[in-house]
Scaffold this motif. Structure first.
Motif, short mmCIF file in Angstrom:
data_model
loop_
_atom_site.label_atom_id
_atom_site.label_comp_id
_atom_site.label_asym_id
_atom_site.label_seq_id
_atom_site.Cartn_x
_atom_site.Cartn_y
_atom_site.Cartn_z
N LYS A 40 0.82 -1.21 0.00
CA LYS A 40 0.00 0.00 0.00
C LYS A 40 0.86 1.26 0.00
N ALA A 41 1.85 1.32 0.89
CA ALA A 41 2.69 2.51 0.99
C ALA A 41 3.48 2.73 -0.30
N THR A 42 3.97 1.64 -0.87
CA THR A 42 4.77 1.77 -2.10
C THR A 42 3.91 2.26 -3.26
N MET A 43 2.71 1.71 -3.40
CA MET A 43 1.84 2.14 -4.49
C MET A 43 1.40 3.59 -4.31
N ASN A 44 1.24 4.01 -3.05
CA ASN A 44 0.92 5.42 -2.80
C ASN A 44 2.06 6.33 -3.26
N LYS A 45 3.30 5.87 -3.03
CA LYS A 45 4.47 6.64 -3.50
C LYS A 45 4.48 6.71 -5.03
N LEU A 46 4.17 5.59 -5.65
CA LEU A 46 4.17 5.57 -7.12
C LEU A 46 3.09 6.49 -7.67
N ILE A 47 1.92 6.47 -7.04
CA ILE A 47 0.82 7.35 -7.48
C ILE A 47 1.21 8.81 -7.29
N ALA A 48 1.85 9.10 -6.13
CA ALA A 48 2.28 10.48 -5.87
C ALA A 48 3.34 10.91 -6.89
N TYR A 49 4.24 9.99 -7.25
CA TYR A 49 5.29 10.32 -8.22
C TYR A 49 4.67 10.59 -9.60
N CYS A 50 3.61 9.83 -9.93
CA CYS A 50 2.98 9.95 -11.25
C CYS A 50 1.76 10.86 -11.23
N LYS A 51 1.68 11.73 -10.21
CA LYS A 51 0.46 12.53 -10.07
C LYS A 51 0.18 13.42 -11.27
N LYS A 52 1.23 13.87 -11.95
CA LYS A 52 0.98 14.72 -13.12
C LYS A 52 0.39 13.93 -14.28
N TYR A 53 0.50 12.57 -14.20
CA TYR A 53 -0.07 11.74 -15.25
C TYR A 53 -1.45 11.21 -14.86
N VAL A 54 -1.90 11.48 -13.62
CA VAL A 54 -3.16 10.93 -13.14
C VAL A 54 -4.35 11.30 -14.04
N PRO A 55 -4.50 12.58 -14.46
CA PRO A 55 -5.64 12.90 -15.35
C PRO A 55 -5.64 12.05 -16.62
N ALA A 347 -2.68 -9.66 -13.92
CA ALA A 347 -2.52 -8.24 -13.60
C ALA A 347 -2.14 -8.05 -12.14
N LEU A 348 -2.73 -8.84 -11.25
CA LEU A 348 -2.37 -8.74 -9.83
C LEU A 348 -0.92 -9.15 -9.60
N GLN A 349 -0.48 -10.19 -10.28
CA GLN A 349 0.92 -10.61 -10.17
C GLN A 349 1.85 -9.49 -10.64
N ASN A 350 1.48 -8.86 -11.76
CA ASN A 350 2.31 -7.78 -12.28
C ASN A 350 2.32 -6.58 -11.34
N LEU A 351 1.19 -6.32 -10.70
CA LEU A 351 1.15 -5.22 -9.73
C LEU A 351 2.05 -5.52 -8.53
N GLN A 352 2.07 -6.78 -8.11
CA GLN A 352 2.98 -7.16 -7.01
C GLN A 352 4.43 -6.95 -7.43
N ARG A 353 4.73 -7.37 -8.65
CA ARG A 353 6.10 -7.20 -9.15
C ARG A 353 6.44 -5.72 -9.30
N CYS A 354 5.46 -4.94 -9.76
CA CYS A 354 5.65 -3.49 -9.91
C CYS A 354 5.91 -2.85 -8.56
N ALA A 355 5.15 -3.26 -7.54
CA ALA A 355 5.32 -2.69 -6.20
C ALA A 355 6.70 -3.04 -5.64
N ALA A 356 7.13 -4.29 -5.88
CA ALA A 356 8.46 -4.69 -5.40
C ALA A 356 9.54 -3.87 -6.08
N SER A 358 9.10 -0.88 -7.47
CA SER A 358 8.96 0.51 -7.01
C SER A 358 9.57 0.69 -5.63
N GLU A 359 9.44 -0.31 -4.79
CA GLU A 359 10.00 -0.24 -3.45
C GLU A 359 11.51 -0.05 -3.51
N ARG A 360 12.16 -0.79 -4.43
CA ARG A 360 13.61 -0.66 -4.57
C ARG A 360 13.98 0.70 -5.18
N VAL A 361 13.24 1.12 -6.20
CA VAL A 361 13.56 2.38 -6.86
C VAL A 361 13.38 3.56 -5.91
#
Length: 646
Positions: A40-55, A347-356, A358-361
């Motif tokens: 959850k925390a990692t995906m929130n960081k990713l969303i915050a980082y991509c906030k200009k792309y949210v629209p 898609a859920l597997q890919n989101l898990q991999r994406c979060a992992a 993102s956590e490192r990045v």
């Protein structure tokens, strides 16, 4: 070898057998998926980082959802067409044929509506894909750019404890995983959920009995797939371990191929490889066989669903409870209902991999950076200091170039708190002097050079160049005053001329040739196929000595006021060493030279020799003075001389 160099080199060596480099190989499809520590925390960081792309993402998601709705409505319209055609066909009523006519106007109207729905689905899906591809690539580009900039802002302390492979994996595997997830999995997740829910609603709206039949068949399939996944999980884990062992062994043997040959270790190497390879075969065969059952099983469940729906639908149609078109619609809804299940899981597997990833990045981007850099230029700061001392305009003619005066004033430093490496180091080098740092391995010689270059921040004391504290000017201004020749050579992809010039602006071909001639490299270069335009890389056919000569020529072309020579002649023979010494003596004229040397014969003409041990200066003086003192330096020199005579 220098302390920091030895650390970085040890980190770049092959890893022990049975281990894997992070990011070397991603999880195999259907295998074990790496999970983040805090999704959850990692995906929130990713969303915050991509906030200009949210629209743009919201627009893409809406487009995908609307397009999916168009796809869901399609089978219901096909049902209507089927019913219109069936209602217009001849029928037997009480044993007598009854002729009816097909309402082609209604059929055409429904057909055009169906075409519009599917065209809308195709157009909206294309627009969604285009938007998400653009967003994902821009986000990945931004992440790579931030990681690259972050590398330049991190202190060397970070890289002392982090392998090069980890940082490289961030820019390649991890950022790519984030980009792929944003571009594919996010849209697929939304459309899969929409498709699943929409298909389920439309199925219930058409007939509850047939819907429950379809759900029952799908549940059976999900149970069977879950059992297979549970059984195959352990084999995928074993496969990953075996793959790591095999890769580690191959990399280790390849890197040390010469040693393996020299010690006749081929047989043992082959036995180890066969052991790892057999383990990889066994686990790989079992995991791939079991995962290979998934697709036939999905096909079987899908076909079973068709059969069940047809049988139940036929029975209901015979009783007059449903129209024939409902069966046709359900045949399509079964596919739309089961298809999202696999997509949703992927898609859920890919989101898990994406979060992992993102956590490192983000963990890397949040690393503590170097202290805030000072502002201004070296020339400005020096002018201010001279003006305060009543010596205004003394250095105006020098511009940004230093005279070369270097002061170490009670310098203290430690890599780890409580474990000092440098203690109360005080020394002065006048412009044009040659200062040598000698001492046993680990004495702190290279550490002092790293501190002088401001690669690390001091724990105490000051280092000044022309009276300017290095902490009061930008690091880039400090680096401009130095040219370095290290023990480890570096040749990059480019021509000989480009390797010599590197980043120096305004260098002429004549200057390049003169530098190469000064180190005795000109004849060799002229023998190359294209001379100075011959392309080199890190695997260029140059000997260790020739690479060292090339880096010395590079330092000459840089024409900096202060030279740092860290074991610059360690890779050349005695005769070449003498030629380099002559070239270095010419190069050192009018420049301050700081030399780190284990071969004490190379620094006999130094203006001052600082003998270090355990981070402290224990002796200082000229070569003759230190020999007359008959102390630590004399013992070092005599032991080397005795070994040469022997």
């Amino acid at each position: 070898m220098s302390e920091t160099q030895s650390q970085s080199r040890s980190q770049s060596r092959p890893m022990p057998r049975g281990t894997r480099r992070p990011g070397g190989h991603g999880p195999m499809r259907g295998g074990v998926v790496e999970k983040p520590q805090d999704f959850k925390a990692t995906m929130n960081k990713l969303i915050a980082y991509c906030k200009k792309y949210v629209p743009a993402v919201v627009v893409a998601v809406v487009l995908g959802a609307v397009g999916t709705v168009c796809q869901i409505i399609g089978p219901n319209k096909i049902k209507d067409i089927t019913n219109e055609i069936v209602n217009g066909l001849p029928a037997i009523v009480e044993g007598k044929p009854v002729l009816r006519s097909i309402d082609f106007a209604a059929v055409n109207r429904i057909a055009f509506t169906l075409i519009a729905l599917y065209a809308g689905y195709a157009l909206l899906s294309y627009m969604q894909s285009w938007i998400m591809a653009t967003v994902s690539q821009k986000a990945a580009q931004s992440l790579r750019d931030d990681v690259s900039k972050k590398i330049n802002r991190l202190p060397l302390r970070y890289f002392d404890n982090t392998s090069n492979g980890d940082v490289l994996s961030l820019i390649t595997n991890d950022v790519d995983a984030i980009g792929q997830t944003l571009g594919q999995s996010l849209g697929a997740l939304v459309t899969s959920v929409t498709l699943f829910i929409g298909a389920l609603i439309m199925m219930f709206a058409n007939n509850v009995t047939m819907t429950l039949t379809a759900i029952g068949v799908s549940v059976i399939g999900m149970i069977l797939m879950s059992v297979i996944m549970m059984v195959s999980q352990k084999y995928f884990t074993q496969q990953q371990v075996a793959l790591g062992q095999t890769n580690g062994h191959v990399e280790e043997m390849y890197a040390g191929h010469v040693i393996v040959k020299a010690y006749s270790g081929e047989a043992d190497s082959i036995r180890q490889f066969e052991k790892y390879n057999d383990s990889l075969y066994q686990s790989g065969w079992k995991s791939q066989f079991l995962s290979g059952l998934m697709m036939p099983l999905m096909t079987f469940i899908g076909n079973l669903g068709y059969v069940a729906v047809c049988v139940v639908g036929a029975a209901l149609a015979m009783d007059g409870k449903i129209e024939f078109g409902v069966i046709v619609a359900f045949m399509m809804y079964i596919r739309l209902f089961t298809q999202p299940l696999a997509q949703f899981a992927q898609a859920l597997q890919n989101l898990q991999r994406c979060a992992a990833a993102s956590e490192r990045v983000f963990g890397f981007l949040e690393q503590q950076e170097m202290s805030t850099d000072a502002q201004g230029t070296f020339a400005q700061k020096r002018a201010e200091i001279e003006a305060a001392a009543g010596h205004a305009h003394e250095s105006d003619a020098l511009g940004d170039r230093a005279r070369g005066d270097v002061d170490f004033d009670h310098v203290d430093f430690s890599y780890k708190p409580g474990k000092p490496i440098i203690r109360d180091f005080t020394a002065h080098a006048s412009a044009g002097q040659k200062i040598a740092l000698v001492g046993p391995t680990g004495a702190g010689k290279t550490t002092m050079v790293n501190l002088l270059m401001r690669f690390y921040e001091l724990d105490g004391g000051q280092i000044r160049i022309d009276g300017v504290p290095t902490t009061e000017i930008p690091r880039s201004e400090v680096h401009k005053q130095f040219a370095m020749v290290l023990q480890d050579t570096w040749v990059f992809q480019g021509t000989v001329k480009e390797n010599v010039i590197y980043d120096k602006q305004g260098v002429t071909d004549e200057q390049v040739r003169n530098a190469c001639k000064a180190v005795g490299l000109d004849k060799f270069i002229e023998s190359l196929p294209n001379g100075y335009d011959t392309v080199l890389d890190d695997k260029a056919a140059l000997s260790a000595g020739q690479k060292q000569l090339l880096t010395i020529a590079r330092a000459m072309v840089q024409d900096a006021p202060i030279l740092i020579l860290d074991e610059a002649t360690s890779s050349v023979d005695t005769r070449t060493e003498e030629l380099i010494q002559i070239a270095m003596d010419k190069l050192s004229q009018g420049r301050t030279s700081i030399v780190i040397a284990h071969r004490l014969s190379t620094i006999r003409n130094a203006d001052q020799i600082l003998v270090m041990n355990h981070g402290e200066i224990i002796e200082r003086g000229t070569h003759e003075q230190l020999l007359d003192a008959n102390g630590f330096y004399a013992n070092l020199y005599n032991s080397q001389f005795a070994s040469l005579v022997a």
